[in-house]
Enzyme design. Structure first.
Site, PDB file in Angstrom:
ATOM      1  N   ARG A  80       0.190   2.386  -7.551  1.00 25.00           N
ATOM      2  CA  ARG A  80      -0.652   3.585  -7.541  1.00 25.00           C
ATOM      3  C   ARG A  80      -1.747   3.523  -8.611  1.00 25.00           C
ATOM      4  O   ARG A  80      -2.156   4.548  -9.168  1.00 25.00           O
ATOM      5  CB  ARG A  80       0.178   4.850  -7.736  1.00 25.00           C
ATOM      6  CG  ARG A  80       1.218   5.105  -6.662  1.00 25.00           C
ATOM      7  CD  ARG A  80       1.929   6.447  -6.850  1.00 25.00           C
ATOM      8  NE  ARG A  80       1.012   7.566  -6.618  1.00 25.00           N
ATOM      9  CZ  ARG A  80       0.525   8.334  -7.564  1.00 25.00           C
ATOM     10  NH1 ARG A  80       0.808   8.091  -8.844  1.00 25.00           N
ATOM     11  NH2 ARG A  80      -0.290   9.336  -7.284  1.00 25.00           N
TER      12      ARG A  80
ATOM     13  N   LEU B 274       0.863  -1.169   0.000  1.00 22.61           N
ATOM     14  CA  LEU B 274       0.000   0.000   0.000  1.00 22.61           C
ATOM     15  C   LEU B 274       0.905   1.226   0.000  1.00 22.61           C
ATOM     16  O   LEU B 274       1.909   1.260   0.713  1.00 22.61           O
ATOM     17  CB  LEU B 274      -0.910   0.022   1.234  1.00 22.61           C
ATOM     18  CG  LEU B 274      -2.057  -0.994   1.272  1.00 22.61           C
ATOM     19  CD1 LEU B 274      -2.832  -0.871   2.581  1.00 22.61           C
ATOM     20  CD2 LEU B 274      -2.992  -0.814   0.094  1.00 22.61           C
ATOM     21  N   ASP B 275       0.546   2.233  -0.781  1.00 23.63           N
ATOM     22  CA  ASP B 275       1.354   3.440  -0.869  1.00 23.63           C
ATOM     23  C   ASP B 275       1.451   4.130   0.491  1.00 23.63           C
ATOM     24  O   ASP B 275       0.621   3.915   1.386  1.00 23.63           O
ATOM     25  CB  ASP B 275       0.760   4.414  -1.889  1.00 23.63           C
ATOM     26  CG  ASP B 275       0.760   3.844  -3.296  1.00 23.63           C
ATOM     27  OD1 ASP B 275       1.604   2.973  -3.581  1.00 23.63           O
ATOM     28  OD2 ASP B 275      -0.090   4.264  -4.099  1.00 23.63           O
ATOM     29  N   TYR B 276       2.418   5.018   0.599  1.00 20.73           N
ATOM     30  CA  TYR B 276       2.677   5.748   1.840  1.00 20.73           C
ATOM     31  C   TYR B 276       1.420   6.439   2.362  1.00 20.73           C
ATOM     32  O   TYR B 276       1.121   6.418   3.557  1.00 20.73           O
ATOM     33  CB  TYR B 276       3.789   6.766   1.586  1.00 20.73           C
ATOM     34  CG  TYR B 276       4.237   7.531   2.805  1.00 20.73           C
ATOM     35  CD1 TYR B 276       4.985   6.924   3.805  1.00 20.73           C
ATOM     36  CD2 TYR B 276       3.937   8.886   2.936  1.00 20.73           C
ATOM     37  CE1 TYR B 276       5.414   7.629   4.908  1.00 20.73           C
ATOM     38  CE2 TYR B 276       4.361   9.606   4.033  1.00 20.73           C
ATOM     39  CZ  TYR B 276       5.099   8.977   5.027  1.00 20.73           C
ATOM     40  OH  TYR B 276       5.514   9.692   6.118  1.00 20.73           O
TER      41      TYR B 276
ATOM     42  N   THR C 219      -1.743   5.728   1.458  1.00 19.44           N
ATOM     43  CA  THR C 219      -2.928   4.888   1.353  1.00 19.44           C
ATOM     44  C   THR C 219      -3.151   4.136   2.660  1.00 19.44           C
ATOM     45  O   THR C 219      -2.206   3.645   3.272  1.00 19.44           O
ATOM     46  CB  THR C 219      -2.798   3.895   0.184  1.00 19.44           C
ATOM     47  OG1 THR C 219      -2.627   4.625  -1.024  1.00 19.44           O
ATOM     48  CG2 THR C 219      -4.030   3.029   0.071  1.00 19.44           C
TER      49      THR C 219
END
Length: 292
Positions: free
Chosen positions: A192, A107-109, A111
């Site tokens: 992303r 999971l992105d930073y 998110t």
């Protein structure tokens, strides 16, 4: 019976098979005192060391398969180490003996939401492989409203820099003012991808939360920054969804649910396990009894 070395290393949670192959090629793995090479096979009688440290697997048994469900907050990295010293999801997890946690995807930073972690590299690979086609569901807050024309494009396909992509489903979920909420599903996990799809049609994502990974959902009572361990029936359903058979024999005793406190409480709670109330199951509000 012998097995491929990289498979054994991955099975004990040291990383994916591809990463283990890289470690072997780099000379980081030793078998019976000799530097291992790609193609080596090992048995239960072989002694394996990684970076000079022997694998501490009692009696060479497969560790109990574990799958954690973690409610990732924004502002954490899905990586083991960060040169800048930023917090990672692994900072909050219980320690394991003889293996380590592997994140199922990333999971992105910025998110939030559901992140699965397991101590079995083979299972992690099966859950992430594109051929599994596992759906990921997200709650998305968008600045503005998605027009009917934009919905059609997002469902039929948008060309991104790494190829065409689209949502499997897109449903309105309310909202007031300038922001609108939508629930979307994807059958892959590109970097992303949700944000880039909306950006491709001229919309900005202001908040992104993953709420489901395949058959596993995020419980409403699982607070941000906490985790729990999947109950047996939920774990078995997850394995069945990718036709993965657990080769380990589960122990006869019950599995404790485990939780991790938020950063400001973790230090104070770490020495209070004996005084915690009994576990209340999947809500993540019980004791922090951890078995490695």
């Amino acid at each position: 019976m012998d097995e491929k070395l990289q498979k054994v290393l991955a099975r004990f949670g040291l990383g994916s098979r591809r990463l283990m192959e890289e470690w072997i090629a780099a000379g980081r793995v030793v078998v019976n005192g000799q530097i291992a090479k790609l193609g080596d096979r090992v048995t239960a009688q072989d002694k394996i060391a990684v970076d000079g440290e022997a694998l501490r697997i009692p009696s060479w048994v497969r560790p109990r398969l574990r799958v954690l469900r973690y409610h990732k907050p924004a502002g954490e990295l899905t990586t083991r180490n960060d040169p800048a010293g930023r917090p990672t999801v692994f900072d909050r997890l219980p320690r394991l003996r003889g293996s380590r946690w592997i994140a199922v995807g990333r999971l992105d930073y910025n998110t939030e939401g559901l992140l699965l972690l397991t101590n079995d590299g083979d299972l992690a690979n099966a859950l992430m492989h594109p051929r599994a086609g596992i759906e990921r569901e997200y709650a998305v807050r968008v600045l503005g409203e998605v027009s009917p024309e934009q919905q059609v494009r997002l469902l039929q396909g948008v060309v991104l820099e790494d190829g065409e992509a689209h949502f499997v489903t897109l449903q309105e979920a309310g909202g007031e003012g300038a922001n609108r909420w939508y629930h979307v599903t994807l059958a892959e996990g590109r970097n992303r991808e949700v944000r880039r799809l909306f950006e491709a049609v001229g919309l900005t994502v202001s908040r992104l939360i993953r709420v489901r990974y395949g058959v596993v959902e995020m419980p409403r009572l699982l607070k941000t920054g906490y985790f729990d361990e999947l109950a047996d029936e939920e774990r078995d359903a997850l394995l069945a969804s990718v036709q993965w058979v657990n080769p380990a024999t589960p122990p006869s005793d019950s599995v404790d649910r485990v939780t991790a406190p938020l950063p400001d409480a973790r230090k104070n709670n770490s020495r209070r396990e004996a005084r915690q109330t009994p576990s209340r199951g999947r809500t993540g509000q019980g004791r922090r009894t951890v078995r490695g």
